[in-house]
Design a protein around this motif. Structure first.
Motif, PDB file in Angstrom:
ATOM      1  N   LYS A  66       0.836  -1.209   0.000  1.00 24.96           N
ATOM      2  CA  LYS A  66       0.000   0.000   0.000  1.00 24.96           C
ATOM      3  C   LYS A  66       0.864   1.250   0.000  1.00 24.96           C
ATOM      4  O   LYS A  66       0.576   2.223  -0.705  1.00 24.96           O
ATOM      5  CB  LYS A  66      -0.914   0.014   1.223  1.00 24.96           C
ATOM      6  N   LEU A  67       1.941   1.247   0.788  1.00 23.05           N
ATOM      7  CA  LEU A  67       2.842   2.400   0.848  1.00 23.05           C
ATOM      8  C   LEU A  67       3.498   2.641  -0.502  1.00 23.05           C
ATOM      9  O   LEU A  67       3.592   3.786  -0.959  1.00 23.05           O
ATOM     10  CB  LEU A  67       3.897   2.168   1.934  1.00 23.05           C
ATOM     11  N   GLU A  68       3.958   1.575  -1.166  1.00 25.27           N
ATOM     12  CA  GLU A  68       4.571   1.729  -2.480  1.00 25.27           C
ATOM     13  C   GLU A  68       3.558   2.253  -3.497  1.00 25.27           C
ATOM     14  O   GLU A  68       3.900   3.072  -4.355  1.00 25.27           O
ATOM     15  CB  GLU A  68       5.146   0.398  -2.950  1.00 25.27           C
ATOM     16  N   LYS A  69       2.310   1.805  -3.399  1.00 21.41           N
ATOM     17  CA  LYS A  69       1.271   2.286  -4.312  1.00 21.41           C
ATOM     18  C   LYS A  69       1.024   3.774  -4.100  1.00 21.41           C
ATOM     19  O   LYS A  69       0.892   4.541  -5.060  1.00 21.41           O
ATOM     20  CB  LYS A  69      -0.018   1.488  -4.082  1.00 21.41           C
ATOM     21  N   LEU A  70       0.987   4.215  -2.835  1.00 21.11           N
ATOM     22  CA  LEU A  70       0.818   5.637  -2.539  1.00 21.11           C
ATOM     23  C   LEU A  70       1.998   6.458  -3.058  1.00 21.11           C
ATOM     24  O   LEU A  70       1.814   7.561  -3.588  1.00 21.11           O
ATOM     25  CB  LEU A  70       0.663   5.852  -1.037  1.00 21.11           C
ATOM     26  N   GLN A  71       3.213   5.931  -2.932  1.00 21.45           N
ATOM     27  CA  GLN A  71       4.392   6.644  -3.429  1.00 21.45           C
ATOM     28  C   GLN A  71       4.337   6.785  -4.944  1.00 21.45           C
ATOM     29  O   GLN A  71       4.644   7.840  -5.498  1.00 21.45           O
ATOM     30  CB  GLN A  71       5.672   5.916  -3.020  1.00 21.45           C
ATOM     31  N   ARG A  72       3.945   5.691  -5.637  1.00 19.06           N
ATOM     32  CA  ARG A  72       3.836   5.771  -7.102  1.00 19.06           C
ATOM     33  C   ARG A  72       2.783   6.783  -7.513  1.00 19.06           C
ATOM     34  O   ARG A  72       2.976   7.559  -8.458  1.00 19.06           O
ATOM     35  CB  ARG A  72       3.490   4.396  -7.672  1.00 19.06           C
ATOM     36  N   ALA A  73       1.655   6.815  -6.802  1.00 18.15           N
ATOM     37  CA  ALA A  73       0.593   7.770  -7.123  1.00 18.15           C
ATOM     38  C   ALA A  73       1.066   9.199  -6.879  1.00 18.15           C
ATOM     39  O   ALA A  73       0.765  10.107  -7.674  1.00 18.15           O
ATOM     40  CB  ALA A  73      -0.646   7.470  -6.285  1.00 18.15           C
ATOM     41  N   ALA A  74       1.849   9.430  -5.808  1.00 24.83           N
ATOM     42  CA  ALA A  74       2.359  10.777  -5.521  1.00 24.83           C
ATOM     43  C   ALA A  74       3.351  11.208  -6.596  1.00 24.83           C
ATOM     44  O   ALA A  74       3.357  12.367  -7.024  1.00 24.83           O
ATOM     45  CB  ALA A  74       3.020  10.800  -4.148  1.00 24.83           C
ATOM     46  N   LEU A  75       4.193  10.284  -7.071  1.00 24.16           N
ATOM     47  CA  LEU A  75       5.149  10.627  -8.133  1.00 24.16           C
ATOM     48  C   LEU A  75       4.418  10.937  -9.436  1.00 24.16           C
ATOM     49  O   LEU A  75       4.805  11.858 -10.163  1.00 24.16           O
ATOM     50  CB  LEU A  75       6.137   9.485  -8.345  1.00 24.16           C
ATOM     51  N   GLU A  76       3.379  10.161  -9.735  1.00 20.17           N
ATOM     52  CA  GLU A  76       2.600  10.429 -10.946  1.00 20.17           C
ATOM     53  C   GLU A  76       1.901  11.787 -10.855  1.00 20.17           C
ATOM     54  O   GLU A  76       1.831  12.518 -11.840  1.00 20.17           O
ATOM     55  CB  GLU A  76       1.562   9.317 -11.155  1.00 20.17           C
ATOM     56  N   ALA A  77       1.407  12.146  -9.688  1.00 24.92           N
ATOM     57  CA  ALA A  77       0.719  13.426  -9.520  1.00 24.92           C
ATOM     58  C   ALA A  77       1.714  14.582  -9.603  1.00 24.92           C
ATOM     59  O   ALA A  77       1.372  15.668 -10.087  1.00 24.92           O
ATOM     60  CB  ALA A  77      -0.013  13.453  -8.183  1.00 24.92           C
ATOM     61  N   ALA A  78       2.940  14.386  -9.154  1.00 25.60           N
ATOM     62  CA  ALA A  78       3.944  15.454  -9.168  1.00 25.60           C
ATOM     63  C   ALA A  78       4.554  15.635 -10.560  1.00 25.60           C
ATOM     64  O   ALA A  78       5.073  16.709 -10.871  1.00 25.60           O
ATOM     65  CB  ALA A  78       5.044  15.145  -8.166  1.00 25.60           C
ATOM     66  N   ARG A  79       4.487  14.625 -11.391  1.00 22.87           N
ATOM     67  CA  ARG A  79       5.059  14.701 -12.732  1.00 22.87           C
ATOM     68  C   ARG A  79       4.169  15.578 -13.613  1.00 22.87           C
ATOM     69  O   ARG A  79       2.947  15.445 -13.596  1.00 22.87           O
ATOM     70  CB  ARG A  79       5.167  13.282 -13.312  1.00 22.87           C
ATOM     71  N   PRO A  80       4.751  16.493 -14.387  1.00 20.04           N
ATOM     72  CA  PRO A  80       3.926  17.339 -15.271  1.00 20.04           C
ATOM     73  C   PRO A  80       3.338  16.497 -16.404  1.00 20.04           C
ATOM     74  O   PRO A  80       3.865  15.459 -16.740  1.00 20.04           O
ATOM     75  CB  PRO A  80       4.909  18.373 -15.811  1.00 20.04           C
ATOM     76  N   PRO A  81       2.235  16.965 -16.979  1.00 21.11           N
ATOM     77  CA  PRO A  81       1.615  16.221 -18.100  1.00 21.11           C
ATOM     78  C   PRO A  81       2.598  16.080 -19.271  1.00 21.11           C
ATOM     79  O   PRO A  81       3.542  16.864 -19.417  1.00 21.11           O
ATOM     80  CB  PRO A  81       0.418  17.090 -18.495  1.00 21.11           C
ATOM     81  N   GLU A  82       2.371  15.113 -20.124  1.00 21.19           N
ATOM     82  CA  GLU A  82       3.284  14.781 -21.209  1.00 21.19           C
ATOM     83  C   GLU A  82       3.482  15.923 -22.233  1.00 21.19           C
ATOM     84  O   GLU A  82       4.581  16.156 -22.700  1.00 21.19           O
ATOM     85  CB  GLU A  82       2.753  13.539 -21.942  1.00 21.19           C
ATOM     86  N   GLY A  83       2.443  16.604 -22.584  1.00 21.66           N
ATOM     87  CA  GLY A  83       2.530  17.624 -23.637  1.00 21.66           C
ATOM     88  C   GLY A  83       3.100  18.959 -23.166  1.00 21.66           C
ATOM     89  O   GLY A  83       3.357  19.853 -23.965  1.00 21.66           O
ATOM     90  N   THR A  84       3.324  19.156 -21.910  1.00 18.85           N
ATOM     91  CA  THR A  84       3.780  20.422 -21.360  1.00 18.85           C
ATOM     92  C   THR A  84       5.308  20.526 -21.465  1.00 18.85           C
ATOM     93  O   THR A  84       6.008  19.587 -21.113  1.00 18.85           O
ATOM     94  CB  THR A  84       3.384  20.550 -19.862  1.00 18.85           C
ATOM     95  N   PRO A  85       5.821  21.674 -21.978  1.00 18.38           N
ATOM     96  CA  PRO A  85       7.291  21.825 -22.031  1.00 18.38           C
ATOM     97  C   PRO A  85       7.849  21.955 -20.609  1.00 18.38           C
ATOM     98  O   PRO A  85       7.158  22.422 -19.690  1.00 18.38           O
ATOM     99  CB  PRO A  85       7.505  23.119 -22.826  1.00 18.38           C
ATOM    100  N   PRO A  86       9.095  21.539 -20.394  1.00 23.47           N
ATOM    101  CA  PRO A  86       9.681  21.622 -19.054  1.00 23.47           C
ATOM    102  C   PRO A  86       9.805  23.078 -18.585  1.00 23.47           C
ATOM    103  O   PRO A  86      10.074  23.981 -19.362  1.00 23.47           O
ATOM    104  CB  PRO A  86      11.056  20.976 -19.204  1.00 23.47           C
ATOM    105  N   ALA A  87       9.585  23.315 -17.330  1.00 26.89           N
ATOM    106  CA  ALA A  87       9.654  24.653 -16.754  1.00 26.89           C
ATOM    107  C   ALA A  87      11.114  25.064 -16.590  1.00 26.89           C
ATOM    108  O   ALA A  87      11.963  24.260 -16.244  1.00 26.89           O
ATOM    109  CB  ALA A  87       8.952  24.663 -15.404  1.00 26.89           C
TER     110      ALA A  87
END
Length: 66
Positions: A43-64
């Motif tokens: 469960k902890l690993e699943k939460l970490q993966r979800a947090a990393l996915e949420a922190a990652r910018p969308p695919e089409g967005t240029p890097p800041a």
């Protein structure tokens, strides 16, 4: 000899003491299958993966730029 009977016949003494030595024998049972990862760790690993996915910018967005 009938099947299921011991090869030796039982003899009980007519006089004196009767002693029985019963040694405890080890009984082996099936090994228990343990999970490699606990449910809470998964469960902890699943939460970490979800947090990393949420922190990652969308695919089409240029890097800041900073």
């Amino acid at each position: 000899m009938p099947e299921g009977k011991a090869a030796f016949r039982e003899v009980l003494p007519k006089q004196g003491q009767l002693s029985v030595e019963d040694a405890a024998a080890m009984v082996l049972c099936k090994p228990k299958v343990l999970p490699l990862k606990s449910v809470s760790l998964e469960k902890l690993e699943k939460l970490q993966r979800a947090a990393l996915e949420a922190a990652r910018p969308p695919e089409g967005t240029p890097p800041a730029r900073s």
